[in-house]
Enzyme design. Structure first.
Site, PDB file in Angstrom:
ATOM      1  N   GLN A  30       0.795  -1.219  -0.161  1.00  0.00           N
ATOM      2  CA  GLN A  30       0.013  -0.210   0.123  1.00  0.00           C
ATOM      3  C   GLN A  30       0.846   1.256   0.040  1.00  0.00           C
ATOM      4  OE1 GLN A  30      -2.650  -1.660   3.257  1.00  0.00           O
ATOM      5  NE2 GLN A  30      -4.018  -0.306   2.180  1.00  0.00           N
ATOM      6  N   ARG A  87       4.032   0.372  12.887  1.00  0.00           N
ATOM      7  CA  ARG A  87       3.803  -1.111  12.431  1.00  0.00           C
ATOM      8  C   ARG A  87       3.748  -1.067  10.762  1.00  0.00           C
ATOM      9  NH1 ARG A  87      -1.818  -4.269  11.070  1.00  0.00           N
ATOM     10  NH2 ARG A  87      -0.936  -6.069  10.513  1.00  0.00           N
ATOM     11  N   HIS A 132       1.368  -9.431   4.601  1.00  0.00           N
ATOM     12  CA  HIS A 132       0.089  -8.493   4.779  1.00  0.00           C
ATOM     13  C   HIS A 132      -0.510  -8.851   3.028  1.00  0.00           C
ATOM     14  CE1 HIS A 132      -2.058  -4.906   6.516  1.00  0.00           C
ATOM     15  NE2 HIS A 132      -2.695  -5.141   5.511  1.00  0.00           N
ATOM     16  N   ASN A 177      -1.439 -11.246   8.484  1.00  0.00           N
ATOM     17  CA  ASN A 177      -2.458 -10.186   8.537  1.00  0.00           C
ATOM     18  C   ASN A 177      -3.699 -10.672   8.128  1.00  0.00           C
ATOM     19  OD1 ASN A 177      -3.005  -7.048   9.286  1.00  0.00           O
ATOM     20  ND2 ASN A 177      -3.857  -7.466   7.106  1.00  0.00           N
ATOM     21  N   GLU A 178      -4.710 -10.462   8.866  1.00  0.00           N
ATOM     22  CA  GLU A 178      -6.138 -10.817   8.495  1.00  0.00           C
ATOM     23  C   GLU A 178      -6.222 -11.998   7.899  1.00  0.00           C
ATOM     24  OE1 GLU A 178      -7.855  -7.266   6.970  1.00  0.00           O
ATOM     25  OE2 GLU A 178      -7.739  -6.398   9.122  1.00  0.00           O
ATOM     26  N   ASN A 309      -7.335  -6.228  14.466  1.00  0.00           N
ATOM     27  CA  ASN A 309      -7.868  -5.257  13.375  1.00  0.00           C
ATOM     28  C   ASN A 309      -9.208  -5.120  13.714  1.00  0.00           C
ATOM     29  OD1 ASN A 309      -5.213  -5.269  12.981  1.00  0.00           O
ATOM     30  ND2 ASN A 309      -5.475  -5.828  10.565  1.00  0.00           N
ATOM     31  N   TYR A 311     -12.572  -2.153  12.632  1.00  0.00           N
ATOM     32  CA  TYR A 311     -13.045  -0.770  12.306  1.00  0.00           C
ATOM     33  C   TYR A 311     -14.508  -0.328  12.405  1.00  0.00           C
ATOM     34  CZ  TYR A 311      -9.005  -0.963   9.531  1.00  0.00           C
ATOM     35  OH  TYR A 311      -7.466  -0.801   9.089  1.00  0.00           O
ATOM     36  N   GLU A 381      -4.666  -2.421  13.982  1.00  0.00           N
ATOM     37  CA  GLU A 381      -5.604  -1.328  13.162  1.00  0.00           C
ATOM     38  C   GLU A 381      -6.977  -0.887  13.594  1.00  0.00           C
ATOM     39  OE1 GLU A 381      -5.955  -2.724   8.976  1.00  0.00           O
ATOM     40  OE2 GLU A 381      -3.893  -3.661   9.216  1.00  0.00           O
ATOM     41  N   TRP A 430      -4.997   3.264  11.954  1.00  0.00           N
ATOM     42  CA  TRP A 430      -4.546   2.918  10.505  1.00  0.00           C
ATOM     43  C   TRP A 430      -5.612   3.988   9.789  1.00  0.00           C
ATOM     44  CZ3 TRP A 430      -2.351  -0.819   7.763  1.00  0.00           C
ATOM     45  CH2 TRP A 430      -2.696  -0.587   6.192  1.00  0.00           C
ATOM     46  N   GLU A 437      -5.781   1.723  -1.491  1.00  0.00           N
ATOM     47  CA  GLU A 437      -6.621   0.951  -0.714  1.00  0.00           C
ATOM     48  C   GLU A 437      -7.216  -0.163  -1.299  1.00  0.00           C
ATOM     49  OE1 GLU A 437      -7.204   0.921   2.386  1.00  0.00           O
ATOM     50  OE2 GLU A 437      -6.183   2.494   3.151  1.00  0.00           O
ATOM     51  N   TRP A 438      -6.337  -1.215  -1.775  1.00  0.00           N
ATOM     52  CA  TRP A 438      -6.586  -2.393  -2.412  1.00  0.00           C
ATOM     53  C   TRP A 438      -7.385  -2.418  -3.490  1.00  0.00           C
ATOM     54  CZ3 TRP A 438      -2.725  -5.171  -0.726  1.00  0.00           C
ATOM     55  CH2 TRP A 438      -2.233  -4.950   0.697  1.00  0.00           C
ATOM     56  N   PHE A 446      -7.608   6.729   4.227  1.00  0.00           N
ATOM     57  CA  PHE A 446      -7.780   6.637   5.629  1.00  0.00           C
ATOM     58  C   PHE A 446      -6.525   7.132   6.421  1.00  0.00           C
ATOM     59  CE2 PHE A 446     -10.177   2.771   4.247  1.00  0.00           C
ATOM     60  CZ  PHE A 446     -10.794   2.416   5.288  1.00  0.00           C
TER      61      PHE A 446
END
Length: 513
Positions: A30, A87, A132, A177-178, A309, A311, A381, A430, A437-438, A446
């Site tokens: 990213q 991070r 990630h 990650n995730e 993480n 949100y 995050e 984050w 953003e993907w 963000f």
């Protein structure tokens, strides 16, 4: 049912224990850019984002926000804002361009050594994520990526090189990650790399299985070969929307339990209890892989901390005909954003999935503590986004009052959870920078720091960054208003003037709101 009351009031640094870590977070694909420089190989995201139709605005991460060349500038800004930790993730294909581990790319090693050393020079602790989402493309193309048991061995080799080369200075590691997002978005829905969606009833569970085993293999390497001399800690980063029952009906409450098992239990139960949740085995049958006894032994307690993480939150109702796809169909539930009276669960941010629900964070932190032995937690995050607007002027993004209120609410929820007895060690906002953003490309922002995509990727701290800076320093509004900015040695006079201007506007708003 009505919305839970969880007003934490005004939050301050004093609400957190001494030694509590405050940091900012990013990921390699990213922010780094330099995707074909200094020997780096392609990742699945390099290939995926260059394929027409995969990214909303047709963009990619080839340049991203160019942290590869601007890391010193970024580290200096992190330090000036007062954060004590950063991070970031290491790009696997920058270390092993082919993914197989045949030859280390020394130029990749040099880059991360420089980044780590400069962080430490500025008093910032590196918190490093090994994976990630940017799997080396060759592992996907020739091995099968996360659908193959072989990737576990390759990940362990990659992790060992990172521990050996960076572990004398890096004391906080995160393996993956995730893994849920990789499994569902990458191997079920197909909106993330590698974009697979033809077998949504089997492939996501294989992809998750081998990520879990890769995590355990890396931890085993670290503990056997490095922990005694390096003294670090290692964990796994999971993501979770809090699930709140839509009604008082028993079937909705049970649906909430299923939802949490399919988010957190999927990845944490094998580590803490030796197998997947019973409800997953019951509903997925043979599609859910089995662990061998050796694997169960490897998995047990393969974690020093949980990275969370978080949100947003959702209301959950039992539904025999789920409409959101196979993953929710097998869970027999619907995710809802309106209370029965019609009110939203929280104000929406820019993304259609992100609603501002601070009380949900307190609940999920308590849930993890109660179910998983009060293992230490880092909130790795947490943040919200704004919509990119081609016609907007910079000051519209810099004055981000909604983001300030978001952080106040969610930090207040963390402070409440600590008072509840949850062992929370740190919090990472984050994201440090606006970035790629993907699947949304550059259409969402963000960042605490605005990146001007039209003018040389210049960085400008937003009001939220300044709010965080004074929060971290424990300063009142009056102290913030009278603080001289000459001590902040930014490289541009214009930049400094903008910083002063927006800080005064921010202080004015705080006083008169």
């Amino acid at each position: 049912m009505a919305a839970p009351k969880a007003d934490a009031g005004e939050v301050s640094r004093n609400d957190f224990p001494a030694g509590f870590v405050f940091g900012v977070a990013t990921s390699a694909y990213q922010v780094e850019g330099a995707t074909n420089e200094d020997g780096k190989g392609d990742s699945i995201w390099d290939v995926f984002s260059r394929t027409k139709g995969n990214i909303k605005d047709g963009s990619n991460g080839d340049i991203a926000v160019d942290q590869y060349h601007r890391y010193k500038e970024d580290v200096e800004l992190i330090a000036k804002l007062g954060f004590g930790a950063y991070r970031f993730s290491i790009s696997w294909s920058r270390i092993f361009p082919d993914g197989f581990g045949n030859k280390v790319n020394e130029k990749g090693i040099v880059y991360y050594n420089h980044l780590i050393d400069y962080l430490l020079k500025k008093g910032i602790q590196p918190y490093v994520t090994l994976y990630h989402w940017d799997l080396p493309y060759t592992l996907h193309e020739f091995v099968g990526g996360w659908l193959s048991e072989k990737v576990v061995e390759y990940f362990a080799l990659y992790a060992e090189v990172c521990f050996a080369r960076f572990g004398d200075r890096v004391k906080h590691w995160m393996t993956i990650n995730e893994p849920l997002q990789t499994a569902i978005n990458g191997y079920s829905i197909g909106i993330f790399a590698p974009g697979r969606h033809d077998n949504p009833y089997k492939e996501p569970y294989l992809a998750a299985h081998y990520q879990i085993l890769a995590h355990a293999a890396a931890v085993d390497v670290y503990r056997k070969k490095f922990k005694a001399t390096q003294g670090g800690e290692i964990g796994l980063v999971v993501d979770c929307e809090w699930a709140e029952a839509f009604s008082d009906k028993e079937q909705d409450k049970i649906a909430v339990e299923r939802r949490l098992d399919f988010q957190l239990g999927w990845f944490l139960d094998p580590i803490f209890y030796g197998d997947y949740p019973a409800v997953m085995r019951e509903r997925l049958g043979d599609h859910l892989p089995q662990f061998t006894q050796r694997e169960k032994k490897l998995l047990r307690n393969s974690i020093d901390f949980v990275g969370l993480n978080h949100y947003t939150s959702r209301l959950i109702a039992h539904a025999t005909c789920a409409t959101e796809g196979p993953f929710y169909e097998v869970q027999e539930l619907e995710r809802i954003v309106n209370w029965q009276g019609g009110d939203l669960i929280g104000e929406r941010a820019a993304s259609d999935w992100l609603y501002i629900v601070p009380w949900g964070l307190r609940k999920v932190l308590n849930y993890i503590a109660q179910k998983y032995k009060n293992t230490p937690i880092y909130v790795t995050e947490n943040g919200m986004d704004d919509e990119e607007k081609e016609t907007a002027i910079i000051k519209e993004f810099l004055s981000d009052e909604k983001r300030i209120e978001y952080f106040k609410g969610y930090l207040g929820a963390v402070a409440q959870a600590i008072r509840d007895g949850v062992d929370i060690r740190g919090y990472f906002a984050w994201s440090f920078l606006d970035n790629f953003e993907w699947a949304q490309g550059y259409t969402k922002r963000f960042g605490l720091v605005y990146v001007d995509y039209k003018d040389g990727l210049k960085r400008y701290p937003k009001s939220s960054a300044l709010w965080f800076s004074h929060f971290l320093k424990g300063k009142s509004v009056d102290e913030a208003r009278t603080e001289p900015h000459g001590s902040v040695n930014f490289t541009s006079v214009i930049f400094l003037l903008q910083l002063n201007t927006f800080f005064l506007l921010f202080s004015f708003c705080l006083i008169f709101n």
